[in-house]
Design a protein around this motif. Structure first.
Motif: not given
Length: 248
Positions: A14-30, A60-70
């Motif tokens: 999710l952090e990879h640039e091909s998806k780019g939906c997870l950007r913050s360290d806080r959400l990554s840890v969560a 929801l797919a994990p990438s969608t959850v990441a977009r919402l919470v970001e």
């Protein structure tokens, strides 16, 4: 394979640039902390980046959850309302950010409320309050909220949810009918558009899959049609083949 390893692999993707939906360290840890398998009933499949159906709702797919919470931009101590608890996974991710006792979640379907409560308790987030409510009405008893997340599409920000925001609060929601966009609402106005999404429309009381149908006219029309069909004579039913002599 160890679920923790699968979880790390999921977050890395999710952090990879091909998806780019997870950007913050806080959400990554969560998202590395929340055991997604507790919410979907399987290990390996839990970490595939795809949506699927469970108990009549879309998980929801994990990438969608990441977009919402970001977009929600949650910090420790924020009071958060998740509208559309589903199986409880998004609420658990938010609880990692805000603290579980600061998170409230509602769903219109009773069986999903029960499911979310059980899943959250199993995953270690039993401090999250989950209640059965009409999403458009929110949960006024615990307002105001610093953040509100609506996991269903609406053509305009629900007024009750806007009213339940704190003065500097933030509402994130899928906006529109056929053509939907993820938007941020502040002070009752859309302030950001964050790309296209595809969500189910927000349900109102009586539309959920596990309820008794409340539209009396629709029920009566269906019942009259059934009785009329059952009351027809053979030639009206069309089940007699007059050519083979079975009707003589």
């Amino acid at each position: 394979m160890d679920p923790a390893v699968l979880r790390d692999d999921m977050v890395d993707s999710l952090e990879h640039e091909s998806k780019g939906c997870l950007r913050s360290d806080r959400l990554s840890v969560a998202m590395r902390e929340v055991p997604r398998e507790a919410f979907v009933g399987e290990d390996r499949g839990a970490y595939a980046d795809r949506p699927f159906e469970r108990l009549g709702t879309r998980v929801l797919a994990p990438s969608t959850v990441a977009r919402l919470v970001e977009a929600l931009d949650v910090y420790e101590g924020d009071s958060v309302l998740v509208v559309g608890a589903g199986v409880g996974y998004t609420a658990a991710v938010v609880a990692e950010l805000a603290g579980e006792h600061n998170v409230h979640a509602i769903d219109i379907a009773r069986r999903l409320v029960v499911e979310a409560r059980g899943n959250l308790a199993e995953a270690g987030y039993d401090g999250v309050l989950v209640d059965r409510r009409n999403g458009a009405e929110g949960l006024a008893e615990y307002a105001p909220y610093d953040r509100i997340l609506l996991e269903a599409a609406a053509v305009s920000p629900p007024s009750a949810l806007v009213d339940q925001l704190a003065d500097d609060g933030r509402l994130v929601m899928p906006h529109g009918a056929g053509d939907q966009h993820l938007v941020v609402v502040e002070d009752g106005e859309i302030t950001e558009r964050l790309g296209g999404v595809a969500f189910q429309p927000m349900l109102v009381e009586g539309e959920q899959a596990d309820t008794v149908e409340r539209n009396r006219t629709r029920r009566e029309d269906r019942e009259f049609a059934r009785r009329n069909a059952e009351g027809r004579t053979g030639w009206e039913q069309g089940w007699i083949d007059w050519d083979d002599g079975s009707g003589r």
